[in-house]
Write an enzyme that holds these catalytic residues in place. Structure first.
Site, PDB file in Angstrom:
ATOM      1  N   ARG A   1       3.458   7.203  -5.323  1.00 40.92           N
ATOM      2  CA  ARG A   1       4.566   7.155  -6.273  1.00 40.92           C
ATOM      3  C   ARG A   1       5.544   8.319  -6.158  1.00 40.92           C
ATOM      4  O   ARG A   1       6.688   8.196  -6.571  1.00 40.92           O
ATOM      5  CB  ARG A   1       4.005   7.082  -7.702  1.00 40.92           C
TER       6      ARG A   1
ATOM      7  N   GLN B   1       0.836  -1.203   0.000  1.00 41.49           N
ATOM      8  CA  GLN B   1       0.000   0.000   0.000  1.00 41.49           C
ATOM      9  C   GLN B   1       0.874   1.257   0.000  1.00 41.49           C
ATOM     10  O   GLN B   1       0.589   2.242  -0.691  1.00 41.49           O
ATOM     11  CB  GLN B   1      -0.905   0.015   1.234  1.00 41.49           C
TER      12      GLN B   1
ATOM     13  N   GLN C   1      13.837  -9.854  -0.347  1.00 39.84           N
ATOM     14  CA  GLN C   1      13.633 -11.273  -0.063  1.00 39.84           C
ATOM     15  C   GLN C   1      14.491 -12.155  -0.965  1.00 39.84           C
ATOM     16  O   GLN C   1      14.531 -13.372  -0.781  1.00 39.84           O
ATOM     17  CB  GLN C   1      12.153 -11.632  -0.231  1.00 39.84           C
ATOM     18  N   ARG C   2      15.163 -11.557  -1.928  1.00 37.65           N
ATOM     19  CA  ARG C   2      16.088 -12.328  -2.770  1.00 37.65           C
ATOM     20  C   ARG C   2      17.359 -12.671  -2.013  1.00 37.65           C
ATOM     21  O   ARG C   2      18.017 -13.670  -2.309  1.00 37.65           O
ATOM     22  CB  ARG C   2      16.465 -11.534  -4.025  1.00 37.65           C
TER      23      ARG C   2
ATOM     24  N   HIS D   1      -0.280  14.552   1.394  1.00 37.49           N
ATOM     25  CA  HIS D   1      -1.215  13.735   0.615  1.00 37.49           C
ATOM     26  C   HIS D   1      -1.326  12.331   1.210  1.00 37.49           C
ATOM     27  O   HIS D   1      -2.436  11.797   1.381  1.00 37.49           O
ATOM     28  CB  HIS D   1      -0.739  13.659  -0.837  1.00 37.49           C
TER      29      HIS D   1
ATOM     30  N   ASN E   1       8.738  14.267   0.095  1.00 35.18           N
ATOM     31  CA  ASN E   1       8.720  15.700   0.375  1.00 35.18           C
ATOM     32  C   ASN E   1       7.463  16.010   1.179  1.00 35.18           C
ATOM     33  O   ASN E   1       6.536  15.192   1.261  1.00 35.18           O
ATOM     34  CB  ASN E   1       8.829  16.527  -0.913  1.00 35.18           C
TER      35      ASN E   1
ATOM     36  N   GLN F   1      13.672  -1.200   0.002  1.00 29.57           N
ATOM     37  CA  GLN F   1      13.054  -2.212   0.856  1.00 29.57           C
ATOM     38  C   GLN F   1      13.966  -3.420   1.032  1.00 29.57           C
ATOM     39  O   GLN F   1      14.750  -3.778   0.149  1.00 29.57           O
ATOM     40  CB  GLN F   1      11.718  -2.670   0.237  1.00 29.57           C
ATOM     41  N   GLN F   2      13.840  -4.037   2.193  1.00 30.76           N
ATOM     42  CA  GLN F   2      14.556  -5.280   2.463  1.00 30.76           C
ATOM     43  C   GLN F   2      14.246  -6.294   1.367  1.00 30.76           C
ATOM     44  O   GLN F   2      13.085  -6.525   1.037  1.00 30.76           O
ATOM     45  CB  GLN F   2      14.124  -5.833   3.823  1.00 30.76           C
TER      46      GLN F   2
ATOM     47  N   ARG G   1      -4.074   8.029   4.483  1.00 31.11           N
ATOM     48  CA  ARG G   1      -3.718   6.856   5.275  1.00 31.11           C
ATOM     49  C   ARG G   1      -3.845   7.047   6.786  1.00 31.11           C
ATOM     50  O   ARG G   1      -3.837   6.062   7.531  1.00 31.11           O
ATOM     51  CB  ARG G   1      -2.287   6.428   4.937  1.00 31.11           C
TER      52      ARG G   1
END
Length: 249
Positions: free
Chosen positions: A85, A80, A94-95, A171, A165, A91-92, A176
């Site tokens: 954008r 989410q 998972q690979r 926004h 920013n 992000q951590q 959220r």
């Protein structure tokens, strides 16, 4: 064991409100000059910034950015988050990161509602244990974690760094921090706002730019009949406690 979601404000634009104010003044101050930035004072900010924002001129907020570290949320939540954008995310992976197969609640987020249903909770944990056992077994059999991860539920915990920013943050919070937002992303949103409120340099912008859910920004609830009972009062009180003074930490 991971204890909920942790949100930390780790960095932000140097002299953020002075930067925004200085940028705003270029529009109508004939004597504006680059060197004026070094002369910007708290008094200048208080004199000009609330008024400019009161006119609805919010593009100036884009000149200040904030970077947050978010730990312990699920990939349901991070999915989410990255839909917003106009922000930067790391992000951590998972690979490359192999998850801990020993503790279900360290590896996965389980909603409180499920925890309140003991019988169902055990079924959830059973399925989660099975998924992580297959995950571990797949890696032990020589399969890379980028393939093993396919067996994992969206509830798997993650870590993510977010830079926004101030305009995009407004926004984001508008959508959220609303009580009708999904509970986990809503918790992230309010924790981000709490981090700003702890910071003496940034706290005034909460009130001046009305950083918060859309009811705070608009002065009414745009959800209409969908608004949860008592939400408007609860939200105003919660927001005022952050906007008005430094919270106890």
């Amino acid at each position: 064991m991971v204890d909920g979601i942790r949100v930390t404000l780790v960095n932000y634009t140097k002299k953020p409100l002075e930067t925004v104010t200085w940028a705003a003044l270029i529009s109508y101050w004939e004597g504006w000059e680059t060197e004026a930035f070094e002369r910007m004072s708290e008094k200048d900010v208080e004199m000009h910034l609330p008024r400019v924002l009161g006119y609805g001129h919010e593009s100036i907020l884009e000149h200040a950015t904030l970077t947050f570290a978010i730990e312990g949320c699920s990939r349901v939540c991070s999915h989410q988050l990255v839909r917003h954008r106009l922000a930067s995310y790391t992000q951590q992976s998972q690979r490359y990161i192999v998850l801990n197969p020993e503790d279900v609640e360290e590896t996965f987020v389980i909603p409180d509602g499920i925890k309140d249903d003991p019988e169902l909770l055990e079924e959830w944990k059973g399925l989660m244990r099975k998924s992580i056992e297959l995950y571990k077994k797949s890696i032990e059999r020589g399969h890379h974690q980028e393939d093993a991860r396919f067996i994992l539920p969206q509830a798997v915990r993650t870590k993510i760094v977010v830079t926004m920013n101030l305009r995009e943050l407004k926004h984001f919070l508008g959508l959220r921090a609303c009580e009708r937002a999904q509970w986990e992303i809503r918790e992230v949103a309010w924790k981000m706002l709490e981090e700003i409120a702890k910071n003496d340099e940034l706290r005034p912008i909460i009130k001046w730019a009305k950083l918060g859910p859309r009811c705070i920004q608009l002065g009414y609830c745009p959800e209409g009949e969908l608004m949860p009972p008592g939400c408007w009062k609860r939200t105003k009180e919660k927001w005022k406690s952050l906007a008005g003074s430094k919270p106890t930490v």
